[in-house]
Design a protein around this motif. Sequence first.
Motif, PDB file in Angstrom:
ATOM      1  N   ARG A   1       0.841  -1.194   0.000  1.00  0.00           N
ATOM      2  CA  ARG A   1       0.000   0.000   0.000  1.00  0.00           C
ATOM      3  C   ARG A   1       0.876   1.243   0.000  1.00  0.00           C
ATOM      4  O   ARG A   1       1.686   1.427   0.889  1.00  0.00           O
ATOM      5  CB  ARG A   1      -0.881   0.034   1.243  1.00  0.00           C
ATOM      6  N   GLY A   2       0.727   2.064  -1.028  1.00  0.00           N
ATOM      7  CA  GLY A   2       1.463   3.330  -1.072  1.00  0.00           C
ATOM      8  C   GLY A   2       2.954   3.170  -1.265  1.00  0.00           C
ATOM      9  O   GLY A   2       3.741   3.817  -0.589  1.00  0.00           O
ATOM     10  N   GLN A   3       3.368   2.350  -2.226  1.00  0.00           N
ATOM     11  CA  GLN A   3       4.792   2.149  -2.500  1.00  0.00           C
ATOM     12  C   GLN A   3       5.302   3.227  -3.456  1.00  0.00           C
ATOM     13  O   GLN A   3       4.820   3.359  -4.570  1.00  0.00           O
ATOM     14  CB  GLN A   3       5.029   0.772  -3.105  1.00  0.00           C
ATOM     15  N   LEU A   4       6.296   3.971  -3.011  1.00  0.00           N
ATOM     16  CA  LEU A   4       6.908   5.028  -3.815  1.00  0.00           C
ATOM     17  C   LEU A   4       7.925   4.422  -4.787  1.00  0.00           C
ATOM     18  O   LEU A   4       8.737   3.580  -4.404  1.00  0.00           O
ATOM     19  CB  LEU A   4       7.627   6.025  -2.909  1.00  0.00           C
ATOM     20  N   HIS A   5       7.860   4.866  -6.032  1.00  0.00           N
ATOM     21  CA  HIS A   5       8.822   4.448  -7.057  1.00  0.00           C
ATOM     22  C   HIS A   5       9.184   5.673  -7.874  1.00  0.00           C
ATOM     23  O   HIS A   5       8.323   6.483  -8.211  1.00  0.00           O
ATOM     24  CB  HIS A   5       8.196   3.378  -7.968  1.00  0.00           C
TER      25      HIS A   5
ATOM     26  N   GLY B   1      20.370   1.940 -11.700  1.00  0.00           N
ATOM     27  CA  GLY B   1      19.920   1.741 -13.063  1.00  0.00           C
ATOM     28  C   GLY B   1      18.823   2.682 -13.501  1.00  0.00           C
ATOM     29  O   GLY B   1      18.073   2.380 -14.413  1.00  0.00           O
ATOM     30  N   GLY B   2      18.690   3.808 -12.847  1.00  0.00           N
ATOM     31  CA  GLY B   2      17.651   4.765 -13.221  1.00  0.00           C
ATOM     32  C   GLY B   2      16.386   4.660 -12.392  1.00  0.00           C
ATOM     33  O   GLY B   2      15.442   5.409 -12.618  1.00  0.00           O
ATOM     34  N   GLU B   3      16.336   3.749 -11.415  1.00  0.00           N
ATOM     35  CA  GLU B   3      15.166   3.566 -10.562  1.00  0.00           C
ATOM     36  C   GLU B   3      15.552   3.872  -9.119  1.00  0.00           C
ATOM     37  O   GLU B   3      16.694   3.674  -8.721  1.00  0.00           O
ATOM     38  CB  GLU B   3      14.670   2.107 -10.614  1.00  0.00           C
ATOM     39  N   ALA B   4      14.572   4.317  -8.321  1.00  0.00           N
ATOM     40  CA  ALA B   4      14.833   4.557  -6.904  1.00  0.00           C
ATOM     41  C   ALA B   4      13.559   4.345  -6.095  1.00  0.00           C
ATOM     42  O   ALA B   4      12.449   4.509  -6.616  1.00  0.00           O
ATOM     43  CB  ALA B   4      15.367   5.978  -6.693  1.00  0.00           C
ATOM     44  N   TRP B   5      13.745   3.978  -4.817  1.00  0.00           N
ATOM     45  CA  TRP B   5      12.649   3.725  -3.893  1.00  0.00           C
ATOM     46  C   TRP B   5      13.030   4.232  -2.514  1.00  0.00           C
ATOM     47  O   TRP B   5      14.198   4.484  -2.237  1.00  0.00           O
ATOM     48  CB  TRP B   5      12.394   2.219  -3.766  1.00  0.00           C
ATOM     49  N   ALA B   6      12.045   4.291  -1.635  1.00  0.00           N
ATOM     50  CA  ALA B   6      12.322   4.599  -0.243  1.00  0.00           C
ATOM     51  C   ALA B   6      13.108   3.432   0.355  1.00  0.00           C
ATOM     52  O   ALA B   6      12.948   2.279  -0.064  1.00  0.00           O
ATOM     53  CB  ALA B   6      11.013   4.804   0.526  1.00  0.00           C
TER      54      ALA B   6
END
Length: 167
Positions: free
Chosen positions: A76-80, A107-112
């Motif tokens: 629920r509510g995953q930041l990408h 690789g150009g992606e990030a998350w909390a």
Amino acid sequence: MQRPALFLCVMVTMLVAAPGAIARDSLGMFGRWGAFRDAGVPRCYAIAMAHAGRGDARGDFQPYVDVAWWPKRGVRGQLHVRLSRRPGDGPITLTIGDQSFRLVGGGGEAWAADERMEAAILAAMRSASGLRISARGGNGRGFTDHYDLTGAPTAMDAAAMGCAGAR
């Protein structure tokens, strides 16, 4: 063409060009943010593209931020974040007002980094007008992707409601 209409056209084009986009249902456009549901997965998400600032050069990717709900996975509510460039070594920093968060990714992606950070970021997004994500590219030069948060809280609520009954 007005900015919101241009944004909508770009979002629709981006979704249509993506594989499987036909299964996505629009839950609405809210300011600079859109909310969508992919019932086949199921998943729902709020999404916005970065806006170009003065002097911004074309990057490796079309940058965007999304917040997703994946009911079958219990997410629920995953930041990408899709960055505009591949980051080099060094931190990827998301800044909202006077709060800064060090993201993880590559690789150009990030998350909390964890759920606690994610909750703090989403809470900050609800009361701020914008956010920025900064990093250093592989060439050592810094870059920053800017986002307008107008409509983000409503789009996040629409996405959460869009998947509320899905299992």
